[in-house]
Design an enzyme around this catalytic site. Structure first.
Site, short mmCIF file in Angstrom:
data_model
loop_
_atom_site.label_atom_id
_atom_site.label_comp_id
_atom_site.label_asym_id
_atom_site.label_seq_id
_atom_site.Cartn_x
_atom_site.Cartn_y
_atom_site.Cartn_z
N CYS A 2 -7.62 -13.69 1.44
CA CYS A 2 -8.77 -14.51 1.85
C CYS A 2 -8.80 -14.70 3.37
CB CYS A 2 -8.69 -15.89 1.21
SG CYS A 2 -8.58 -15.82 -0.57
N ARG A 27 -8.52 -7.35 5.95
CA ARG A 27 -7.51 -8.06 5.15
C ARG A 27 -7.70 -7.80 3.66
NH1 ARG A 27 -5.27 -12.70 7.61
NH2 ARG A 27 -5.45 -13.88 5.69
N TRP A 76 -10.16 -13.10 -1.95
CA TRP A 76 -9.36 -12.13 -2.71
C TRP A 76 -8.86 -12.89 -3.93
CZ3 TRP A 76 -3.83 -11.00 -3.32
CH2 TRP A 76 -3.59 -9.68 -3.73
N ASN A 100 -8.18 -21.07 1.85
CA ASN A 100 -7.21 -20.00 1.63
C ASN A 100 -5.95 -20.64 1.05
OD1 ASN A 100 -8.86 -18.19 2.83
ND2 ASN A 100 -7.61 -17.88 4.66
N GLY A 101 -5.31 -19.95 0.12
CA GLY A 101 -4.05 -20.48 -0.42
C GLY A 101 -4.19 -20.85 -1.89
N GLU A 471 9.28 4.89 1.86
CA GLU A 471 8.10 4.52 2.64
C GLU A 471 7.03 5.61 2.53
OE1 GLU A 471 6.91 2.01 3.80
OE2 GLU A 471 5.48 2.63 5.32
N LYS A 475 3.33 4.90 1.15
CA LYS A 475 2.10 5.22 1.92
C LYS A 475 1.15 6.04 1.07
CE LYS A 475 2.19 3.02 4.30
NZ LYS A 475 3.04 2.00 4.81
N GLU A 478 -0.42 4.02 -1.86
CA GLU A 478 -1.35 2.98 -1.41
C GLU A 478 -2.75 3.51 -1.14
OE1 GLU A 478 1.14 1.50 1.97
OE2 GLU A 478 0.33 -0.42 1.33
N HIS A 494 20.67 12.20 -11.98
CA HIS A 494 21.01 11.09 -12.88
C HIS A 494 19.79 10.63 -13.68
CE1 HIS A 494 25.00 10.96 -11.20
NE2 HIS A 494 24.48 11.00 -10.01
N LYS A 590 -4.21 -6.92 3.48
CA LYS A 590 -3.36 -6.71 4.66
C LYS A 590 -2.30 -7.79 4.78
CE LYS A 590 -1.98 -4.75 8.40
NZ LYS A 590 -1.12 -3.58 8.16
C1 F6R Z 1 2.34 -1.42 3.06
C2 F6R Z 1 2.29 -2.75 3.61
C3 F6R Z 1 2.92 -3.85 2.83
C4 F6R Z 1 3.55 -4.87 3.80
C5 F6R Z 1 4.05 -6.10 3.01
C6 F6R Z 1 4.72 -7.09 3.93
O1 F6R Z 1 1.71 -0.48 3.89
O2 F6R Z 1 1.75 -2.98 4.66
O3 F6R Z 1 3.86 -3.38 1.93
O4 F6R Z 1 4.60 -4.27 4.49
O5 F6R Z 1 2.98 -6.70 2.37
O6 F6R Z 1 3.85 -7.51 4.93
P1 F6R Z 1 4.37 -8.13 6.27
O7 F6R Z 1 5.14 -7.08 7.00
O8 F6R Z 1 3.15 -8.57 7.01
O9 F6R Z 1 5.28 -9.28 5.92
#
Ligand code: F6R
Length: 595
Positions: A2, A27, A76, A100-101, A471, A475, A478, A494, A590
């Site tokens: 949000c 976001r 959201w 928000n929250g 990672e 990526k 996602e 395994h 985000k």
């Molecule tokens: C993936 C991504 C998320 C963040 C996670 C933690 O591309 O961005 O997995 O890494 O939500 O977010 P932060 O780093 O803002 O605490």
């Protein structure tokens, strides 16, 4: 996640609120709304889906000239589905609220209010705020009624409320969710993050947990902790790239130089922001984070244990919070977060503080909740990251952890001066390796068409290349929505190798400097099961179907950064070919400010 905006002044409130919400789009959101209070009339508009839907609903509404106030929100969904009724602002008889929250005790408040005759239109927790406020108004003046409302609710919140009862005021409260009040020549602004304020505000106040108040047009100068605001608008633009993610991949080599500026020299590593005595007596480290930041933490463990000979435990924040917490004496708690607002990481940090652990934040956002709560912070300095899939923030987190490993290695006498200097020079080469050469990008773009229709991906690596494999897989899933898993190469036999066949794509990270022969054998095992293999490395590999060749490197960390670039570009190109919205992937946000 949000987002909140608010405005009071004589400019066009409708435009300011909509532009502010656009700046928060990155976001992630599923519905949006605004409320404008002018000449004693409250106009509320909401729409599900993209902001264009809201814009088309409002297009015939004209804001009259003169002073007016307004609030806006991108939602959201947490409580209740993404519907128009559940979108904010929420209304009672003559007031509107955005939030928000999460309000944890909303059920009990709602039940009480229903008995008192209030009608609820949504399934949200937020709606209780505005009804409780109007209920409290029966006995109290507006400010008292708002404060009584805030004192009654439990949970995390950033709240803005407007009411016909106080037509020139915006009521605000913050606890556990970010909220900023700003001032510019056009009036007073509110936002849940910096981006809507760029170009409008000259001064800002980052509210603290527990702050609440009632703002009028004269009220800003009375606030505490006013700071100048000088975030650059161009940083928040795409600069001609197709997506913010692409721009952020390309800018890594320059922003990483910011990360090391004043910290890394030919003599080694220093951190001016931290007193050297802070590290004395530390015998172990907990690295705590979520998602991509957690993967950076995993890389940090290899580096800190190798270079500083210190024991490191890496934990996922959401697991750490509810696991049995054994607090070690002389332990340093390091939280890693791009946003500095991730709820799980923040709560884990609070827990560590309860146990009196020293705390250090590795974070990209100054003044964020995690930075403010930590004893000290190392900022990663890569600027606003807009792509939901983190790229440059990950690179900078790894770099900071590498610097920290060298710094602690020197502090504890495990690295001599010569080795520290060598590491510094390796860092510079690693940063250079993140410069995107057009031939490299073109090769990956062409190759990507072969990797669209398998039944899944394995990403494999060893040592630091194992978290890099995780990672790479994250990526890809996602933004492409393809199934991908990362594994340490030695684990394949395994269990996971049972999946291998020609429709299983394997992306193998083959380092020339670390465990080259072991990794070769793991690739050969998969090749023998007919898996389709793409190797990222500097040397040709016989068992590979495809190669993404990286330049020969001086160190394994230089290879790490080159491979990282290859993985980021591969995900980007696969996702673009599949027609996905790279910057706003489905179901993702985000900044994850709820549990
Ligand atoms: C993936 C991504 C998320 C963040 C996670 C933690 O591309 O961005 O997995 O890494 O939500 O977010 P932060 O780093 O803002 O605490």
């Amino acid at each position: 996640m949000c987002g909140i905006v608010g405005y009071m002044g004589k400019s066009n409130a409708k435009e300011i609120l909509l532009n502010g919400l656009k700046e928060l789009e990155y976001r992630g959101y599923d519905s949006a709304g605004i409320a404008i209070l002018q000449q004693d009339t409250l106009h509320t508009f909401k729409a599900v889906g993209k902001l264009e839907n809201l814009e088309s609903k409002i297009k015939d509404f004209e804001v009259s000239s003169g002073f007016c106030i307004g609030i806006g929100h991108t939602r959201w969904a947490t409580h209740g589905k993404p519907t128009e009724a559940n979108a904010h602002p929420h209304t009672a008889e003559f007031s509107n609220v955005v939030h928000n929250g999460i309000i944890e005790n909303y059920q009990e408040i709602k039940e009480e209010l229903i008995i008192l005759g209030h009608h609820f239109l949504s399934q949200t927790d937020t709606e209780v705020i505005v009804h409780l406020f109007e209920e409290n108004l029966k006995k109290l003046d507006p400010q008292e009624a708002f404060y009584a409302t805030i004192n009654r609710i439990k949970g995390a919140y950033a709240i803005l409320l407007v009411s016909k009862i106080a037509p020139n005021k915006i009521f605000y409260a913050k606890n556990g969710s970010p909220l900023i009040i700003a001032k510019g020549s056009g009036g007073i602004y509110f936002a849940s993050s910096d981006s809507p304020l760029v170009g409008l505000a000259s001064q800002v106040v980052y509210l603290e947990d527990g702050d609440m108040g009632v703002m009028d047009i004269e009220g800003f100068d009375l606030l505490k902790n006013i700071q100048n605001f000088s975030v650059n608008k161009t940083l928040a633009q795409k600069d001609g790239f197709r997506y913010f993610m692409e721009k952020e991949i390309y800018e890594q080599h320059s922003v990483l130089l910011e990360t090391i500026m004043g910290r890394v020299s030919e003599n080694g590593v220093i951190f001016d922001e931290i007193d050297q005595s802070f590290f004395l007596g530390i015998r172990s480290i907990t690295l705590c984070a979520c998602g991509t930041s957690y993967h950076a933490g995993m890389v940090g463990k290899y580096l800190l244990e190798r270079l500083a000979k210190i024991r490191v435990n890496v934990v996922i924040a959401s697991e750490f919070r509810y696991g049995g917490f054994v607090s070690q004496e002389d332990e340093l708690f390091i939280s890693i977060s791009q946003s500095g607002e991730t709820a799980d990481t923040l709560e884990a940090l609070k827990l560590a503080k309860e146990y009196n652990q020293k705390s250090l934040a590795i974070c990209n956002v100054d003044n964020s909740s995690i930075v403010r709560l930590s004893d000290c912070a190392i900022l990663t300095r890569v600027g606003l990251e807009k792509g939901v899939a983190s790229t440059k923030a990950f690179a900078s987190q790894v770099l900071v952890l590498w610097m920290l490993a060298v710094y602690m290695g020197r502090t504890y006498g495990h690295l001599d001066e010569r080795e520290a200097k060598l590491q510094s020079s390796d860092m510079l080469s690693a940063i250079r390796a993140t410069k995107v050469e057009s031939k490299f990008h073109e090769r990956i773009k062409r190759l990507s068409k072969r990797y669209l229709h398998g039944h899944g991906f394995f990403f494999i690596g060893r040592d630091v290349f194992y978290p890099l494999a995780l990672e790479g897989a994250l990526k890809l899933k996602e933004i492409s929505y393809l199934h991908a898993e990362g594994y340490p190469s030695g684990e394949m036999k395994h269990g996971p190798i049972a999946l291998a066949d020609s429709n299983l794509f394997t992306i193998a990270l083959l380092s020339e400097h670390l465990l080259y022969d072991k990794m070769q054998s793991n690739i050969a095992e998969l090749s023998a099961r007919d898996a389709t293999i793409c190797v990222i490395g500097s040397k040709e590999c016989e068992s590979a179907d495809d190669m993404i060749i990286i330049p020969q490197a001086k160190s394994y960390m230089e290879e790490f950064f080159s491979m990282m670039l290859g993985l980021q570009l591969l995900s980007l190109e696969v996702a673009i070919r599949l027609g996905n919205d790279v910057d706003m992937p489905r179901n993702l946000a985000k900044s994850v400010t709820v549990e």
